[in-house]
Design an enzyme around this catalytic site. Structure first.
Site, PDB file in Angstrom:
ATOM      1  N   ARG A  19      17.659  23.226   6.342  1.00  0.00           N
ATOM      2  CA  ARG A  19      17.203  22.480   5.173  1.00  0.00           C
ATOM      3  C   ARG A  19      17.216  23.438   3.987  1.00  0.00           C
ATOM      4  O   ARG A  19      16.394  24.346   3.896  1.00  0.00           O
ATOM      5  CB  ARG A  19      15.793  21.947   5.415  1.00  0.00           C
ATOM      6  CG  ARG A  19      15.164  21.217   4.232  1.00  0.00           C
ATOM      7  CD  ARG A  19      15.769  19.849   4.058  1.00  0.00           C
ATOM      8  NE  ARG A  19      14.950  19.025   3.194  1.00  0.00           N
ATOM      9  CZ  ARG A  19      15.414  18.327   2.153  1.00  0.00           C
ATOM     10  NH1 ARG A  19      16.707  18.388   1.840  1.00  0.00           N
ATOM     11  NH2 ARG A  19      14.606  17.569   1.439  1.00  0.00           N
ATOM     12  N   GLU A  86      23.793  16.161  11.042  1.00  0.00           N
ATOM     13  CA  GLU A  86      24.453  17.399  11.475  1.00  0.00           C
ATOM     14  C   GLU A  86      24.005  17.798  12.871  1.00  0.00           C
ATOM     15  O   GLU A  86      24.808  18.174  13.721  1.00  0.00           O
ATOM     16  CB  GLU A  86      24.115  18.534  10.497  1.00  0.00           C
ATOM     17  CG  GLU A  86      25.179  18.799   9.458  1.00  0.00           C
ATOM     18  CD  GLU A  86      24.874  20.057   8.662  1.00  0.00           C
ATOM     19  OE1 GLU A  86      23.963  20.829   9.048  1.00  0.00           O
ATOM     20  OE2 GLU A  86      25.555  20.274   7.658  1.00  0.00           O
TER      21      GLU A  86
END
Length: 597
Positions: A19, A86
């Site tokens: 992130r 992902e």
């Protein structure tokens, strides 16, 4: 330090999933630099690629063409649907392509990721609300499954106050560098692996039954040459990347006999801990170091070809020697050995079916599947003879490589008479490991009682071993030398029969009257005709096929010198005279023969 060149199949060494808002300028940035400094080729998904809602073909390719994926789970990771997409793709590649996944739980408890708790529960709730508005239900299910699954991969955790970030980064770089520089080369499974498609999934199911307190021990057993080691190597290759350290210890029986357990301890510690040279003063020191150094590590240990309980006690004495989630796989011919070590999860390796056996034989003999039809009959004969034992098929196929059909036919006759020495040596290992009485019971059964009901064998052999034979028969079953089928009949592989009968005949190859047991028709007729029996004979089993009943010319006093004869079984023959004498030692008499007048 430079990394060894990669296969052209890979574009990157490492793909980092993270992130960006949480760790780009901090932990992930420092990790990327440390990997780059080590000569490791890293792909970091930059903000340009992440700006869209869907994973681009370029990003998908980067994941698929990487050897390792590092997933950094930070506080707000689950707020990003892009990161979760992902992650799902990374785990899919792990299953399909063997991509190594290394999760890093950065200031987040692993249980929050696994069970979607804390910040992860709140973030997913917000995402779920949005998905409902967009009528997308499938994504949430995939994300939760991915978060739960990734927590099973061996990774790293970081909490403030427990260690410095640079120490964690050093550990990650060391793990990645070790993987790439050593190639994490897969073990060679077999030149032509067949029959694994159904058995590997079975082992995987057994592996799912984990042990939180220590190692989960799994036993793989079966007769010699059936493919236990092959199966273990295939499973090892499939799961080794999910552990902090691993070691496939081959030939435990041979290595311990030649070099002792101290040598084996050194190998394990070197492989699992990455230590190049380990000098141990004693076996006791080796045990102590294994228990102290590995009890906090999640390790995979395969002990191949174990034949003595002391080996297991000295290498993997207890599950708590190893860290939570560890797995110890043991291959052995002796099922009882597993029971004595309290290994409750076991798998018996089965013989190849006809289709797989034929594939293996063709590969070894012709290096191809499409074979000249003129070989069809001889191929089927060999498959029938080998009865699904991979070793037999490999040896025979290799020996007959490039031979004509006529040479195959000649060789098959020879194999049926005297099996290949390579096959015999493999099977003889199991026989040699028996005690003296167990060897004797084995030869009695193999030579004389194939296909009998277990209760009949026990009743007859009681004349020789009292009640001890029950234990001996149990040992033979545990060592996969004989089997008890569904209707309680004793069976064994034809090659087991071959090795047993050959060993028995070696006792007195030229004078059958001096052997312990007589079972070959020609030998018995010779002894009865020549009156050459001795006190060495304890069992006589003469079976004439109903289709080939013969007249035996003999002296009715031929049993006079057989002072130790205890079991006499004759079926279907025609004898020239009545029995004039039977020894007092005789305990079992079954005479179903006629007398000619």
């Amino acid at each position: 330090m430079a990394v060894t060149s990669l296969s052209q199949a890979f574009m990157y060494d490492v793909f980092i999933n993270f992130r960006g808002l949480d760790t780009r300028q901090g932990f992930t940035g420092h990790l990327r630099k440390a990997l780059d400094d080590s000569g490791i080729h890293v792909f970091v998904d930059d903000e340009g690629i992440q700006s869209g809602k869907k994973i681009t073909p370029e990003l998908k390719k980067a994941i698929e063409k990487s050897r390792i994926a590092i997933t950094v789970f930070s506080t707000n990771y689950a707020s990003s649907s892009f990161c979760l997409d992902e992650l799902a793709l990374i785990l899919d590649c792990s299953k399909r392509n063997g991509l190594l996944v290394l999760p890093v739980f950065y200031k987040v408890p692993p249980c929050h990721v696994r069970h979607q708790q804390g910040n992860y529960a709140e973030a997913l709730a917000r995402l779920e609300k949005r998905l409902l508005e967009e009528r997308r239900h499938r994504s949430m299910e995939n994300w939760k499954m991915a978060l739960n699954e990734v927590a099973d991969h061996a990774g790293f955790s970081f909490e403030d106050g427990k260690e410095y970030e640079h120490e964690l980064i050093e550990k990650i770089v060391e793990r990645v560098f070790s993987f790439i520089n050593n190639g994490e080369e897969k073990l060679h499974v077999a030149d032509y692996p067949v029959g694994l498609g159904s058995q590997v999934p079975e082992i995987r199911k057994l592996l799912d039954v984990g042990c939180d307190d220590g190692a989960h021990m799994i036993g793989i057993h079966g007769m010699g040459g059936v493919g236990k080691s092959t199966l273990a190597r295939a499973v090892y290759n499939l799961i080794t990347d999910k552990f902090e350290g691993s070691c496939f210890l081959q030939n435990v029986r041979e290595e311990s006999n030649k070099h002792g357990l101290k040598h084996i301890h050194s190998i394990i510690l070197s492989e699992v801990l990455g230590m190049k040279k380990i000098n141990l003063a004693s076996e006791q020191q080796g045990i102590s170091i294994i228990k102290n150094r590995l009890k906090r590590k999640k390790v995979l240990l395969v002990l191949d070809d174990v034949d003595q309980h002391k080996q297991l006690q000295g290498i993997a004495g207890s599950p708590d020697w190893f860290g939570p989630g560890s797995i110890v796989i043991i291959t052995t011919r002796d099922k009882q050995l597993l029971a004595s070590h309290e290994v409750k999860t076991t798998h018996e390796v089965k013989e190849l079916n006809k289709e797989d056996a034929l594939k293996l034989l063709k590969f070894k003999a012709f290096r191809m599947e499409d074979v000249d039809p003129t070989y069809t009959e001889v191929l089927n004969q060999v498959v029938t003879y080998a009865s699904g034992i991979p070793l037999t098929l490999e040896v025979i196929g290799s020996n007959l490589f490039g031979k004509s059909v006529q040479e195959w036919e000649s060789a098959i006759k020879q194999y049926k008479r005297i099996p290949s020495n390579q096959i015999l040596e493999m099977l003889k290992v199991s026989f040699d490991s028996l005690g003296e009485e167990e060897k004797s019971v084995f030869l009695d059964i193999v030579c004389c009682f194939k296909g009998y009901k277990l209760s009949e064998i026990e009743e007859k052999l009681r004349a020789l071993y009292d009640n001890c034979m029950k234990y001996h028969i149990g040992v033979l079953v545990e060592k996969s030398l004989i089997k008890i089928n569904h209707d309680e009949r004793v069976t064994f592989h034809d090659l087991i029969e071959d090795i047993g009968k050959r060993i028995d005949r070696q006792q007195s190859p030229r004078e059958p009257g001096k052997r312990r047991r007589l079972w070959l028709q020609e030998d018995i007729i010779q002894v009865l005709r020549d009156n050459s029996g001795t006190s060495e004979i304890k069992i006589i089993c003469l079976y004439f096929p109903i289709s080939d009943i013969q007249v035996v010319e003999w002296d009715g006093n031929a049993f006079t010198n057989m002072k130790s004869l205890k079991i006499l079984i004759v079926r279907n023959g025609i004898f020239s005279q009545h029995i004039s004498y039977l020894p007092e030692s005789l305990k079992v008499l079954e005479w179903r023969a006629q007398v000619s007048f």
